[in-house]
Motif scaffolding. Structure first.
Motif, PDB file in Angstrom:
ATOM      1  N   THR A   1       0.813  -1.217   0.000  1.00 52.86           N
ATOM      2  CA  THR A   1       0.000   0.000   0.000  1.00 52.86           C
ATOM      3  C   THR A   1       0.848   1.268   0.000  1.00 52.86           C
ATOM      4  OG1 THR A   1      -0.141   0.139   2.426  1.00 52.86           O
ATOM      5  CG2 THR A   1      -1.803  -1.214   1.290  1.00 52.86           C
ATOM      6  N   LEU A   2       2.167   1.124   0.002  1.00 53.02           N
ATOM      7  CA  LEU A   2       3.054   2.286  -0.019  1.00 53.02           C
ATOM      8  C   LEU A   2       3.126   2.881  -1.422  1.00 53.02           C
ATOM      9  CD1 LEU A   2       6.146   0.904   1.984  1.00 53.02           C
ATOM     10  CD2 LEU A   2       4.239   2.261   2.879  1.00 53.02           C
ATOM     11  N   SER A   3       3.502   4.149  -1.496  1.00 49.56           N
ATOM     12  CA  SER A   3       3.750   4.786  -2.793  1.00 49.56           C
ATOM     13  C   SER A   3       5.032   4.205  -3.395  1.00 49.56           C
ATOM     14  CB  SER A   3       3.918   6.293  -2.611  1.00 49.56           C
ATOM     15  OG  SER A   3       5.139   6.575  -1.933  1.00 49.56           O
ATOM     16  N   GLY A   4       5.261   4.502  -4.675  1.00 47.88           N
ATOM     17  CA  GLY A   4       6.473   4.019  -5.328  1.00 47.88           C
ATOM     18  C   GLY A   4       7.730   4.500  -4.640  1.00 47.88           C
ATOM     19  N   GLY A   5       7.747   5.760  -4.238  1.00 47.79           N
ATOM     20  CA  GLY A   5       8.914   6.298  -3.540  1.00 47.79           C
ATOM     21  C   GLY A   5       9.140   5.628  -2.197  1.00 47.79           C
ATOM     22  N   GLU A   6       8.057   5.382  -1.477  1.00 45.39           N
ATOM     23  CA  GLU A   6       8.170   4.715  -0.176  1.00 45.39           C
ATOM     24  C   GLU A   6       8.645   3.275  -0.341  1.00 45.39           C
ATOM     25  OE1 GLU A   6       4.614   7.361   1.918  1.00 45.39           O
ATOM     26  OE2 GLU A   6       4.170   5.389   1.065  1.00 45.39           O
TER      27      GLU A   6
ATOM     28  N   LYS B   1      28.964  -3.938   3.589  1.00 47.27           N
ATOM     29  CA  LYS B   1      30.138  -3.130   3.273  1.00 47.27           C
ATOM     30  C   LYS B   1      29.945  -2.521   1.889  1.00 47.27           C
ATOM     31  CE  LYS B   1      33.351  -6.102   5.884  1.00 47.27           C
ATOM     32  NZ  LYS B   1      32.534  -7.301   6.131  1.00 47.27           N
ATOM     33  N   ILE B   2      29.270  -3.285   1.009  1.00 43.76           N
ATOM     34  CA  ILE B   2      28.972  -2.821  -0.345  1.00 43.76           C
ATOM     35  C   ILE B   2      27.474  -2.955  -0.594  1.00 43.76           C
ATOM     36  CG2 ILE B   2      29.366  -3.158  -2.810  1.00 43.76           C
ATOM     37  CD1 ILE B   2      32.069  -4.316  -2.197  1.00 43.76           C
ATOM     38  N   LEU B   3      26.858  -1.859  -1.033  1.00 44.72           N
ATOM     39  CA  LEU B   3      25.433  -1.846  -1.361  1.00 44.72           C
ATOM     40  C   LEU B   3      25.289  -1.738  -2.878  1.00 44.72           C
ATOM     41  CD1 LEU B   3      22.405  -1.563  -0.512  1.00 44.72           C
ATOM     42  CD2 LEU B   3      22.810   0.917  -0.368  1.00 44.72           C
ATOM     43  N   LEU B   4      24.557  -2.681  -3.465  1.00 47.56           N
ATOM     44  CA  LEU B   4      24.280  -2.678  -4.902  1.00 47.56           C
ATOM     45  C   LEU B   4      22.894  -2.080  -5.118  1.00 47.56           C
ATOM     46  CD1 LEU B   4      25.379  -6.373  -5.681  1.00 47.56           C
ATOM     47  CD2 LEU B   4      26.832  -4.326  -5.620  1.00 47.56           C
ATOM     48  N   LEU B   5      22.824  -0.991  -5.874  1.00 46.38           N
ATOM     49  CA  LEU B   5      21.548  -0.318  -6.119  1.00 46.38           C
ATOM     50  C   LEU B   5      21.234  -0.379  -7.597  1.00 46.38           C
ATOM     51  CD1 LEU B   5      21.931   2.932  -3.948  1.00 46.38           C
ATOM     52  CD2 LEU B   5      20.543   0.924  -3.431  1.00 46.38           C
ATOM     53  N   ASP B   6      20.103  -0.990  -7.942  1.00 44.68           N
ATOM     54  CA  ASP B   6      19.708  -1.158  -9.333  1.00 44.68           C
ATOM     55  C   ASP B   6      18.506  -0.260  -9.634  1.00 44.68           C
ATOM     56  OD1 ASP B   6      19.413  -2.015 -11.919  1.00 44.68           O
ATOM     57  OD2 ASP B   6      19.260  -4.150 -11.448  1.00 44.68           O
ATOM     58  N   GLU B   7      18.753   0.826 -10.344  1.00 47.65           N
ATOM     59  CA  GLU B   7      17.720   1.774 -10.783  1.00 47.65           C
ATOM     60  C   GLU B   7      16.882   2.329  -9.620  1.00 47.65           C
ATOM     61  OE1 GLU B   7      17.885   2.872 -13.644  1.00 47.65           O
ATOM     62  OE2 GLU B   7      18.529   1.325 -15.054  1.00 47.65           O
ATOM     63  N   PRO B   8      17.523   2.944  -8.624  1.00 51.37           N
ATOM     64  CA  PRO B   8      16.742   3.434  -7.470  1.00 51.37           C
ATOM     65  C   PRO B   8      15.790   4.573  -7.799  1.00 51.37           C
ATOM     66  CG  PRO B   8      19.027   4.155  -7.314  1.00 51.37           C
ATOM     67  CD  PRO B   8      18.967   3.152  -8.424  1.00 51.37           C
ATOM     68  N   SER B   9      16.022   5.311  -8.895  1.00 51.56           N
ATOM     69  CA  SER B   9      15.130   6.447  -9.196  1.00 51.56           C
ATOM     70  C   SER B   9      14.043   6.116 -10.200  1.00 51.56           C
ATOM     71  CB  SER B   9      15.949   7.641  -9.717  1.00 51.56           C
ATOM     72  OG  SER B   9      16.272   7.495 -11.092  1.00 51.56           O
TER      73      SER B   9
ATOM     74  N   SER C   1      15.704  13.330  -3.287  1.00 51.97           N
ATOM     75  CA  SER C   1      15.734  12.805  -1.925  1.00 51.97           C
ATOM     76  C   SER C   1      16.472  11.466  -1.857  1.00 51.97           C
ATOM     77  CB  SER C   1      14.299  12.642  -1.408  1.00 51.97           C
ATOM     78  OG  SER C   1      14.288  12.007  -0.151  1.00 51.97           O
ATOM     79  N   ILE C   2      16.191  10.574  -2.812  1.00 54.13           N
ATOM     80  CA  ILE C   2      16.843   9.262  -2.837  1.00 54.13           C
ATOM     81  C   ILE C   2      18.349   9.419  -3.031  1.00 54.13           C
ATOM     82  CG2 ILE C   2      17.133   7.160  -4.228  1.00 54.13           C
ATOM     83  CD1 ILE C   2      14.699   6.917  -2.460  1.00 54.13           C
ATOM     84  N   PHE C   3      18.758  10.307  -3.946  1.00 51.75           N
ATOM     85  CA  PHE C   3      20.184  10.491  -4.201  1.00 51.75           C
ATOM     86  C   PHE C   3      20.885  11.134  -3.007  1.00 51.75           C
ATOM     87  CE2 PHE C   3      19.239   9.296  -8.481  1.00 51.75           C
ATOM     88  CZ  PHE C   3      20.446   8.840  -9.000  1.00 51.75           C
TER      89      PHE C   3
END
Length: 238
Positions: free
Chosen positions: A135-140, A155-163, A173-175
């Motif tokens: 029920t959260l928004s896309g950003g949430e 130690k390492i975070l892999l982020l795939d298309e966070p925006s 805000s995410i960046f």
């Protein structure tokens, strides 16, 4: 301590997706991987996290081989992923999703401290912690996906298309939060279609085309590169 991919080949059936790529990540960096859809960016991240196995080549973290390990062992060694499309568990609450991120940790005190840190990074998650994730928004949901990955104390975070799919104000805000995560000592590997924002945030960048690394440089240099501007940044950056 660093992460290295050496001559990495990955295939899906008879189709090779990565054609012998080499890259290195130094601890403390933010490194972005740029490229068009189908270039192999997500496959690269999934290889690092153990979700796909290479046909040839090595993945070394602190000189220890990762490529033969199952993905949960890679999480234990300090590498977690926030996947493209968020993939939160919609029928579970925010707090239940976050707790799933700590599945490899038995240290309750550390898990509690990490959870408190995530709630400071994402106050919205604290407000919604008993709400169903679906029920959260896309950003949430994006905040939740990143928070869940952080619960593994990486130690390492892999982020795939966070925006992906987020309004511009949420993208900023995410960046900003990614920068705060990095400032807290977490190395970040960022795959991101918003090349301009990614390069402004990153220390270094790689450019992929059809399963190969075709360029590597400081992010500031890539931002000024006319070929990169034309291909990924919509023309000249003023």
């Amino acid at each position: 301590m660093n992460l290295e991919l050496k001559n990495l080949h990955v295939a899906y059936g008879n189709v090779e997706a990565l054609h012998g790529i080499n890259l290195h990540i130094n601890m403390g960096e933010i490194v972005t991987i740029l490229g068009a859809n189908g270039a192999g960016k997500t496959t690269t991240l999934m290889s690092i996290s153990g979700l796909v196995k290479p046909n040839k080549g090595e993945i070394l973290f602190d000189n220890q081989a990762l490529h033969s390990l199952p993905s949960h062992e890679i999480v234990k060694r300090g590498i977690t992923q926030s996947p493209e499309g968020r993939r939160v568990f919609g029928t579970m609450s925010v707090i239940e999703n976050l707790n799933l991120g700590a599945f490899t940790s038995q240290n309750i005190k550390k898990n509690t401290q990490t959870l408190e840190w995530i709630f400071r990074l994402f106050p919205r998650l604290m407000e919604r912690k008993h709400q169903l994730a679906g029920t959260l928004s896309g950003g949430e949901q994006q905040m939740l996906a990143i928070g869940r990955a952080l619960m593994g104390n990486p130690k390492i975070l892999l982020l795939d298309e966070p925006s992906l799919g987020l309004a511009p104000i949420l993208v900023r805000s995410i960046f900003s939060t990614i920068k705060a995560i990095n400032d807290a000592g977490v190395t970040v590997i960022l795959v991101e279609q918003n090349a301009k924002a990614a390069l402004k945030l990153a220390d270094r960048g790689y450019v992929m085309e059809v399963g190969k690394i075709v360029m590597e440089d400081k992010a500031s240099n890539l931002l000024k590169n006319p070929d990169i501007q034309k291909a990924y940044l919509g023309g000249t950056i003023k």
